[in-house]
Design a protein around this motif. Structure first.
Motif, PDB file in Angstrom:
ATOM      1  N   ASN A   1       0.916  -1.261  -0.125  1.00  0.00           N
ATOM      2  CA  ASN A   1       0.113  -0.102   0.091  1.00  0.00           C
ATOM      3  C   ASN A   1       0.864   1.241   0.117  1.00  0.00           C
TER       4      ASN A   1
ATOM      5  N   VAL B   1      -7.468  -6.114   5.631  1.00  0.00           N
ATOM      6  CA  VAL B   1      -6.334  -5.156   5.199  1.00  0.00           C
ATOM      7  C   VAL B   1      -6.200  -3.998   5.969  1.00  0.00           C
ATOM      8  N   ARG B   2      -7.396  -3.267   6.113  1.00  0.00           N
ATOM      9  CA  ARG B   2      -7.460  -1.949   6.915  1.00  0.00           C
ATOM     10  C   ARG B   2      -6.759  -1.980   8.131  1.00  0.00           C
TER      11      ARG B   2
ATOM     12  N   ALA C   1      -6.547  -6.678  -1.141  1.00  0.00           N
ATOM     13  CA  ALA C   1      -7.616  -7.604  -0.433  1.00  0.00           C
ATOM     14  C   ALA C   1      -7.617  -8.706  -1.598  1.00  0.00           C
ATOM     15  N   LYS C   2      -7.868  -8.248  -2.728  1.00  0.00           N
ATOM     16  CA  LYS C   2      -8.077  -9.407  -3.762  1.00  0.00           C
ATOM     17  C   LYS C   2      -6.699 -10.444  -4.058  1.00  0.00           C
TER      18      LYS C   2
ATOM     19  N   ILE D   1      -6.216  -0.476  -1.363  1.00  0.00           N
ATOM     20  CA  ILE D   1      -6.483  -1.728  -0.265  1.00  0.00           C
ATOM     21  C   ILE D   1      -7.235  -2.568  -1.042  1.00  0.00           C
ATOM     22  N   LEU D   2      -8.393  -2.332  -1.745  1.00  0.00           N
ATOM     23  CA  LEU D   2      -9.349  -3.311  -2.497  1.00  0.00           C
ATOM     24  C   LEU D   2      -8.365  -4.243  -3.194  1.00  0.00           C
ATOM     25  N   ASP D   3      -7.490  -3.809  -4.005  1.00  0.00           N
ATOM     26  CA  ASP D   3      -6.394  -4.755  -4.898  1.00  0.00           C
ATOM     27  C   ASP D   3      -5.789  -5.692  -3.924  1.00  0.00           C
TER      28      ASP D   3
ATOM     29  N   GLY E   1     -10.266 -10.288   3.243  1.00  0.00           N
ATOM     30  CA  GLY E   1     -11.156  -9.017   3.335  1.00  0.00           C
ATOM     31  C   GLY E   1     -10.673  -7.672   3.284  1.00  0.00           C
ATOM     32  N   GLU E   2     -11.270  -6.798   2.911  1.00  0.00           N
ATOM     33  CA  GLU E   2     -10.882  -5.456   2.798  1.00  0.00           C
ATOM     34  C   GLU E   2     -10.511  -4.912   4.181  1.00  0.00           C
ATOM     35  N   GLN E   3     -11.612  -5.376   5.167  1.00  0.00           N
ATOM     36  CA  GLN E   3     -11.310  -4.568   6.625  1.00  0.00           C
ATOM     37  C   GLN E   3     -10.117  -5.270   7.086  1.00  0.00           C
TER      38      GLN E   3
END
Length: 191
Positions: free
Chosen positions: A141, A162-163, A152-153, A148-150, A158-160
């Protein structure tokens, strides 16, 4: 136009010709990037060649869906940090630093450059305190600018998650690099 993804797949399967094409596409940009920091043709040549050697030696792990530029510059960035760390621990460099500090007017520029070099070493040391997953997410990042979405994929999480991992790593990095706030603000606006 050159299909970089096809080249990477070809390199992954062992094509030396495709590897040479990728090399020619990226070598001059990588050289300028490294030279900007080390200001030595010999050291720059070594880092650039080692970067491409590592790409060839690890070609089986190349991911055609991941940015080759990011992969390339991440390898050279890590080699660059090692070189800066090696130079900072060199007794000749210590003498040079002492000499620079005696030159009040000329030292301002060298001091800023040296301070940035110290920041890079401190950042690398701070990242060693992160868990492997936190470090991976942080680098993706903050250093490779992957959203973040990328992430996670790519990591199948999940995105959360990652966050949360990114938030935890940022807290630790902020504490470890509190003496370098001006650099943190330049590199990561959301610090």
């Amino acid at each position: 136009m050159i299909d970089e993804r096809a080249l990477i797949l070809s390199v992954k399967s062992g094509s030396e010709d495709s590897y040479k094409i990728l090399y020619e596409l990226w070598v001059s940009r990588l050289y300028r990037f490294v030279y900007h920091y080390v200001k030595s043709e010999v050291v720059t040549d070594d880092i650039v060649q080692e970067t491409f050697l590592r790409i060839w030696n690890n070609r089986n792990s190349l991911d055609p869906d991941f940015s080759f530029k990011s992969y390339l510059f991440t390898i050279s960035y890590r080699l660059l940090l090692k070189e800066i760390h090696r130079q900072l621990n060199n007794p000749v460099m210590a003498e040079f630093i002492d000499y620079q500090s005696e030159l009040a007017t000329a030292a301002d520029e060298a001091e800023r450059s040296l301070e940035f070099d110290h920041f890079l070493v401190a950042l690398e040391n701070a990242k060693k305190l992160l868990s492997p997953r936190q470090r991976e997410i942080f680098e993706m990042n903050k250093e490779l600018n992957i959203p973040i979405l990328d992430i996670a994929k790519k990591l199948n999480i999940g995105e959360q998650v990652v966050r949360n991992q990114l938030s935890a790593s940022l807290k630790l990095i902020r504490v470890e690099l509190s003496g370098y706030l001006k650099f943190l603000l330049v590199f990561w606006v959301d610090f």
